[in-house]
Scaffold this active site. Structure first.
Site, PDB file in Angstrom:
ATOM      1  N   SER A  13       3.409  -3.763   1.918  1.00  0.00           N
ATOM      2  CA  SER A  13       3.248  -2.896   3.073  1.00  0.00           C
ATOM      3  C   SER A  13       4.529  -2.110   3.292  1.00  0.00           C
ATOM      4  CB  SER A  13       2.933  -3.725   4.323  1.00  0.00           C
ATOM      5  OG  SER A  13       2.927  -2.914   5.480  1.00  0.00           O
ATOM      6  N   HIS A  14       4.416  -1.050   4.036  1.00  0.00           N
ATOM      7  CA  HIS A  14       5.595  -0.276   4.416  1.00  0.00           C
ATOM      8  C   HIS A  14       6.440  -1.010   5.456  1.00  0.00           C
ATOM      9  CE1 HIS A  14       3.442   2.856   2.338  1.00  0.00           C
ATOM     10  NE2 HIS A  14       4.515   3.611   2.410  1.00  0.00           N
ATOM     11  N   SER A  15       5.887  -2.062   6.018  1.00  0.00           N
ATOM     12  CA  SER A  15       6.557  -2.831   7.057  1.00  0.00           C
ATOM     13  C   SER A  15       6.666  -4.293   6.648  1.00  0.00           C
ATOM     14  CB  SER A  15       5.760  -2.724   8.360  1.00  0.00           C
ATOM     15  OG  SER A  15       6.131  -3.723   9.278  1.00  0.00           O
ATOM     16  N   ASP A  74      -0.867  -1.425   1.279  1.00  0.00           N
ATOM     17  CA  ASP A  74      -1.414  -0.783   2.469  1.00  0.00           C
ATOM     18  C   ASP A  74      -1.795   0.670   2.185  1.00  0.00           C
ATOM     19  OD1 ASP A  74       1.265   0.172   2.539  1.00  0.00           O
ATOM     20  OD2 ASP A  74       1.657  -0.597   4.543  1.00  0.00           O
ATOM     21  N   SER A  77       2.783   5.457  -0.653  1.00  0.00           N
ATOM     22  CA  SER A  77       3.847   5.164  -1.608  1.00  0.00           C
ATOM     23  C   SER A  77       3.848   3.711  -2.068  1.00  0.00           C
ATOM     24  CB  SER A  77       5.217   5.534  -1.029  1.00  0.00           C
ATOM     25  OG  SER A  77       5.533   4.724   0.080  1.00  0.00           O
TER      26      SER A  77
END
Length: 136
Positions: A13-15, A74, A77
């Site tokens: 995920s980006h987070s 997700d 990127s």
């Protein structure tokens, strides 16, 4: 089950918080999936939103038990970063697959299926089928 080779699951995920929370939820909802190797690879090294090839590679190596590694992402990127790592050929464990599946529902389906000792193809099928889950 501890002697079995289980499919490992990587959640990208980006987070970092989102990846860790989805991993915790998937393992919790899977009940007996305590032995399924699941790793979160979220955010950038040192924090912040984004994706990190290094964190993804390390997570994949940490869950590799010889039965393959399923990677769920997700968006954006995260997908591109995993595809780039796969094209490198030696950045991820052998038999690593990027799954085309919804992040949360796919993660739960993948962990539940992996907990049964299923192979990578079955884990992929279960995660992909999660696109069809109806909520209404």
């Amino acid at each position: 089950m501890s002697d079995e080779k289980l499919v490992g699951i990587v959640l990208v995920s980006h987070s970092a918080e989102v990846a860790a929370s989805v991993a915790e939820l998937a393992k919790g909802l899977a009940g007996g999936a305590a032995e399924v190797p699941v790793a979160a690879a979220g955010g950038k090294e040192g924090g912040g939103l984004g994706t990190s090839a290094e964190l993804i590679s390390a997570a994949a190596a940490s869950v590799d038990r010889g039965a393959g590694v399923a990677v769920l992402t997700d968006l954006g990127s995260a997908v591109l970063t995993v595809k780039a790592l796969l094209s490198e050929g030696d950045e991820l464990p052998e038999n690593t697959r990027l799954l085309d599946a919804p992040f949360l529902e796919g993660a739960v389906a993948a962990v539940v299926t992996a907990s049964t000792g299923a192979d990578l193809t079955a884990v992929e099928a279960a995660a992909t089928e999660a696109y069809g889950y109806r909520k209404v």
